[in-house]
Scaffold this active site. Sequence first.
Site, PDB file in Angstrom:
ATOM      1  N   HIS A 184      -7.416  -5.328  -1.215  1.00 12.99           N
ATOM      2  CA  HIS A 184      -6.232  -4.582  -0.793  1.00 12.99           C
ATOM      3  C   HIS A 184      -5.464  -5.293   0.318  1.00 12.99           C
ATOM      4  CE1 HIS A 184      -3.911  -0.864  -0.641  1.00 12.99           C
ATOM      5  NE2 HIS A 184      -3.991  -0.879   0.675  1.00 12.99           N
ATOM      6  N   ASP A 193       4.666  24.314  -0.963  1.00 14.36           N
ATOM      7  CA  ASP A 193       6.058  24.045  -1.345  1.00 14.36           C
ATOM      8  C   ASP A 193       6.544  22.664  -0.897  1.00 14.36           C
ATOM      9  OD1 ASP A 193       5.898  24.836   1.302  1.00 14.36           O
ATOM     10  OD2 ASP A 193       7.831  25.878   1.301  1.00 14.36           O
ATOM     11  N   SER A 231       0.834  -1.194   0.000  1.00 11.32           N
ATOM     12  CA  SER A 231       0.000   0.000   0.000  1.00 11.32           C
ATOM     13  C   SER A 231       0.880   1.260   0.000  1.00 11.32           C
ATOM     14  CB  SER A 231      -0.957  -0.041   1.199  1.00 11.32           C
ATOM     15  OG  SER A 231      -1.919   0.982   1.132  1.00 11.32           O
TER      16      SER A 231
END
Length: 465
Positions: A440, A387, A164
Amino acid sequence: MAGAESVSVEIAGESRPEHVTGKWFSVPELRLRDHRFIVPLDYSKTSPKITVFAREIVAVGKEEQAMPYLLYLQGGPGFEGPRPSEASGWIQRACEEFRVILLDQRGTGLSTPLTSSSMLQFKSAKDLADYLVHFRADNIVKDAEFIRVRLVPNADPWTILGQSFGGFCALTYLSFAPEGLKQVLITGGIPPIGKTCTADNVYEVGFEQVARQNEKYYQRFPEDIEIVREIVKYLVESEGGGVPLPSGGILTPKGLQTLGLSGLGSSTGFERLHYMLERVWDPILVTGAPKRISQFFLNAFESWHSFDTNPLYALLHEAIYCEGASSGWSAHRLRDKYEYKFDAMKAVKESRPVLFTGEMIFPWMFDEIHALKPFKAAADLLAKKEDWPPLYDVPRLQNNKVPVAAAVYYEDMYVNFKLVTETASQISGIRLWVTNEFMHSGLRDAGRQIIDHLLGMINGKKPLF
């Protein structure tokens, strides 16, 4: 067994070794020992130091045997490595040919953990947010390289296994430190790349995918349609629009919908969610007593998400997608587009199923979940931060020379198949094993089978076709 000579660092005026190795101990069929490393908080400049913890595991009798190393990168963000109590699953299979290293990624487990209590030490939201920017995949990879050159004999490259979010870290590793890698295995974890912030891409497809998972759930358990609608009506009619949670938060209809985060995407999630819902109401023991949500259900709801023990997951969840741009609370913004499907009260009024949401973090969660309340302002600063440093180097991935094999789960709710294939097309030499046999949680559910298959692909036992 060290790849570099031991040195000491100074912390708070005290000299401490930068690498401490513990003694071997045992669980059935495995031998384990602990390693603690003192690393910079910020590798780009002189900065405070933090501890990063890793646990070495071998099969019994192989403690002194020369073996290649495999580093495991845990899913998350914000979750510690596994704590094995026996030889089983993928760890047992990996220990047949590797010396396995289970890493507590910085800020988790025993790696200077950032918990709902420890983070209260920061004097301002800005101080906390400035600290948290150092806990993404870029610095996790730098920690891994710091460990590799000190732990692996001759500082040889090692194999990594990323599950994952650990797979996201694997692509960051391939981008910025491929010289440290012998081969890469990924399970359910190939991120979208190539844009300044890919969070919108993730949630754009995510809401549609979650809606499909809801359809499957209610097909399995149609009786839960009315139960969930009944809970929503009860919560709306309660004072304050919800009911108090044991820890001090509040359960609202939107909070109830977040049960889909775990309930809709793992192999046993449907069953766990159903069994939780079937015990939502207290029995009426006395005639005329008011209807009430059970303490069992409220406790189960709070333990479902682990925000009290792993708050980094909520704080950094969207930041893991950002490079040079803010997420701007992406899931919250995109939910507006799909609110006609996910508005709980509208669903009740129209006698439709109330849809659960998926792997999404919303700003209102920092108002309703007690463990997250102190960090609301820091979370907002992180959501607005623009940023963010780069996480991937696309040209380098396009010229990748490290063998990569990835298990891709076709119906994965957390990592969208379409986005995975778009990214994979930009990684030279990657081999994909696409399957709908697992969800998953495949590595947890069938770890031996999955690791065996991926190693076969890497080592030529599974021919190209």
